[in-house]
Design an enzyme around this catalytic site. Structure first.
Site, short mmCIF file in Angstrom:
data_model
loop_
_atom_site.label_atom_id
_atom_site.label_comp_id
_atom_site.label_asym_id
_atom_site.label_seq_id
_atom_site.Cartn_x
_atom_site.Cartn_y
_atom_site.Cartn_z
N PHE A 1 -28.34 18.60 41.47
CA PHE A 1 -26.70 19.77 41.98
C PHE A 1 -26.45 18.21 42.58
O PHE A 1 -27.27 17.87 43.52
CB PHE A 1 -27.47 20.44 42.03
CG PHE A 1 -25.65 21.06 43.03
CD1 PHE A 1 -25.31 21.82 41.75
CD2 PHE A 1 -25.43 21.15 44.25
CE1 PHE A 1 -24.04 22.28 43.08
CE2 PHE A 1 -24.48 21.28 44.99
CZ PHE A 1 -23.30 22.41 43.39
N ASP B 1 -29.95 11.01 46.16
CA ASP B 1 -28.94 12.68 47.12
C ASP B 1 -30.32 13.31 47.89
O ASP B 1 -31.01 13.69 47.91
CB ASP B 1 -29.35 13.46 46.43
CG ASP B 1 -28.07 14.61 46.81
OD1 ASP B 1 -28.37 14.69 47.99
OD2 ASP B 1 -27.22 15.17 46.08
N LYS C 1 -25.54 18.98 55.07
CA LYS C 1 -26.25 19.91 55.22
C LYS C 1 -26.98 19.83 56.57
O LYS C 1 -26.11 20.25 57.31
CB LYS C 1 -27.12 20.42 54.42
CG LYS C 1 -26.95 20.80 53.12
CD LYS C 1 -27.72 21.58 52.25
CE LYS C 1 -27.40 21.90 50.96
NZ LYS C 1 -26.63 23.13 50.53
C1 LIG Z 1 -28.98 17.65 46.39
C2 LIG Z 1 -27.92 18.22 47.20
N1 LIG Z 1 -26.25 17.19 47.00
C3 LIG Z 1 -25.22 17.73 47.26
C4 LIG Z 1 -24.62 18.93 47.12
C5 LIG Z 1 -23.27 19.08 48.36
O1 LIG Z 1 -23.15 19.82 49.13
P1 LIG Z 1 -22.05 20.35 49.50
O2 LIG Z 1 -22.20 22.04 49.43
O3 LIG Z 1 -21.59 20.28 51.09
O4 LIG Z 1 -20.68 19.33 48.84
C6 LIG Z 1 -25.76 19.99 47.77
C7 LIG Z 1 -25.44 21.33 47.76
O5 LIG Z 1 -26.24 22.73 48.00
C8 LIG Z 1 -27.63 19.47 47.65
O6 LIG Z 1 -27.81 20.46 47.72
#
Ligand SMILES: Cc1ncc(COP(=O)(O)O)c(C=O)c1O
Length: 408
Positions: free
Chosen positions: A139, A224, A253
């Site tokens: 994700f 990520d 986050k």
């Molecule tokens: C690993 C990862 N990358 C990206 C995101 C997306 O982040 P945002 O919701 O701040 O756009 C998330 C959100 O859960 C995530 O867990």
């Protein structure tokens, strides 16, 4: 009739129905505790989905925000500002990175990372080298590019056509990656622990192999760390525990501890490909967000906070093991630091949300990661007493679900 001028039913009247929030409306938080409109108290094992790394309304963050709010709110990137520069300095001091790009969310940080990977390959190897390789169940956000790179098809459905040049393969399977990576690959994108996909940690040997395959194919390695970073695993960033250094890292986050901010970190050489005018964000590097994030990183990197994260992990695990030995509901408890997943046994597959609802009734906020996994991503400084109390509430919730299952 609710005595509150706005309440959960207002949501259905005025909000786009892309979320389905719980019935209660939280109004106040302190540390790892939350109170709703009716004054009911909850223990927070969800942490705003791995965001509130220092709990709710941490006094030092409140004071950083208040101070900055009386000095300077916003400028745009026509000017730079002191909090952004200090935060970029802190991030480069503490990581492999030499350069930082600021934005507002994880999705936006990944969007920047994927664009940079394409542009770097274009500048250095030509336009044919444009494929991004990612992993099933991953994700990376909700923009069209990031749902495409993410490995969960359901998030793309109905939004096609999606951007091309994105391939997926199996996580923790080096042979599968070998079969798909090529001199057309510009980047491999990976979460060191797949969060939304079920709290699945990467195998350390796999990670080393991914790094090697990227080097052999002149592909950038993008980590990520939106969910796994900023102390969540007990290291400042999870890559530090793998002894594998990425070329680009994304953070969001916990970076802002609850104030929206995202960042993309990279080396000076790679950063050259995002030259003047190639990419941007009006709010990126906003002084309010950066002032709070600077305080967050200062607190998280001050000993013994990171060492305590693994101690708190052990405490969580001890409780979960005890619940499991009584009720036999977990097939596996996994994860690192304070990103913990408890996968339900087959009998309870598809029922993770039922546990969530029962926990909420008992006064506990937690998360799921898909239909079969309970997920815990609390504050990194959650007091031990709050862990014990939250787990007592979880145990009561589990007892109720198990007994309802036996009866029905
Ligand atoms: C690993 C990862 N990358 C990206 C995101 C997306 O982040 P945002 O919701 O701040 O756009 C998330 C959100 O859960 C995530 O867990």
């Amino acid at each position: 009739m609710s005595k509150h001028p706005v309440n959960r039913s207002t949501f259905d009247q005025v909000m786009v129905p892309n979320y389905a929030p719980q019935a209660m409306v939280p109004v106040r938080g302190e540390g790892s505790r939350i109170w709703d409109q009716e004054g009911k108290e909850y223990l927070d094992f969800a942490g705003g989905i791995a965001v509130n790394a220092l709990g709710h309304c941490h006094p030092a963050l409140v004071s950083a925000l208040k101070k900055q709010s009386e000095e300077l709110w916003h400028l745009s990137n026509i000017y730079t500002n002191e909090p952004a520069l200090e935060l970029a300095q802190a991030l480069t001091d503490h990581t492999f990175a030499e350069k930082v790009f600021f934005c507002n969310s994880g999705g936006e940080a990944n969007e920047a990372a994927f664009k940079l990977a394409r542009k770097y390959a274009y500048d250095n190897f030509g336009p044919e080298k444009n494929e991004i390789v990612s992993f099933y169940q991953s994700f990376h956000g909700r923009t069209l590019f990031t749902v495409t790179v993410g490995g969960q098809k359901k998030y793309c459905e109905g939004f096609e056509p999606v951007p091309g040049g994105v391939l997926h393969t199996n996580y923790n399977d080096l042979e599968a990656l070998k079969a798909i990576i090529s001199d057309r690959t510009c980047a491999v994108v990976i979460e060191p622990i797949q969060g939304e996909g079920g709290v699945i940690p990467a195998d350390p040997e796999f990670m080393k192999g991914v790094r090697k395959l990227c080097d052999q194919n002149n592909a950038l390695l993008v980590f990520d760390e939106v969910q796994s970073g900023m102390g969540r695993t007990g290291e400042l960033f999870a890559y530090m525990g793998f002894d594998v250094t990425p070329d680009i890292l994304t953070s969001a986050k916990s970076l802002g501890g609850g104030f929206p901010i995202g960042a993309m970190l990279t080396t000076s050489k790679i950063a050259e490909s995002l030259g003047f005018g190639t990419h941007g964000s009006t709010y990126g590097g906003n002084p309010l967000a950066c002032a709070v994030a600077l305080e967050v990183i200062n607190i998280i990197t001050a000993p013994p906070l990171l060492d305590n994260v693994s101690k708190k992990h052990d405490r969580f695990r001890k409780h979960l093991d005890a619940i499991n030995s009584q009720y036999g509901i977990f097939a596996e408890v996994r994860g690192k630091g304070l990103l913990i997943g408890a996968e339900l046994v087959e009998k309870y597959h598809g029922k993770a949300k039922g546990f969530l609802a029962a926990a909420a009734d008992e006064g506990l906020m937690m998360l799921v990661a898909g239909p079969n996994v309970l997920r815990f991503a609390p504050s990194l400084i959650i007091p031990d007493d709050d862990i014990d109390e939250g787990m007592a509430r979880l145990e009561r919730a589990v007892a109720k679900v198990v007994s309802a299952e036996q009866q029905g």
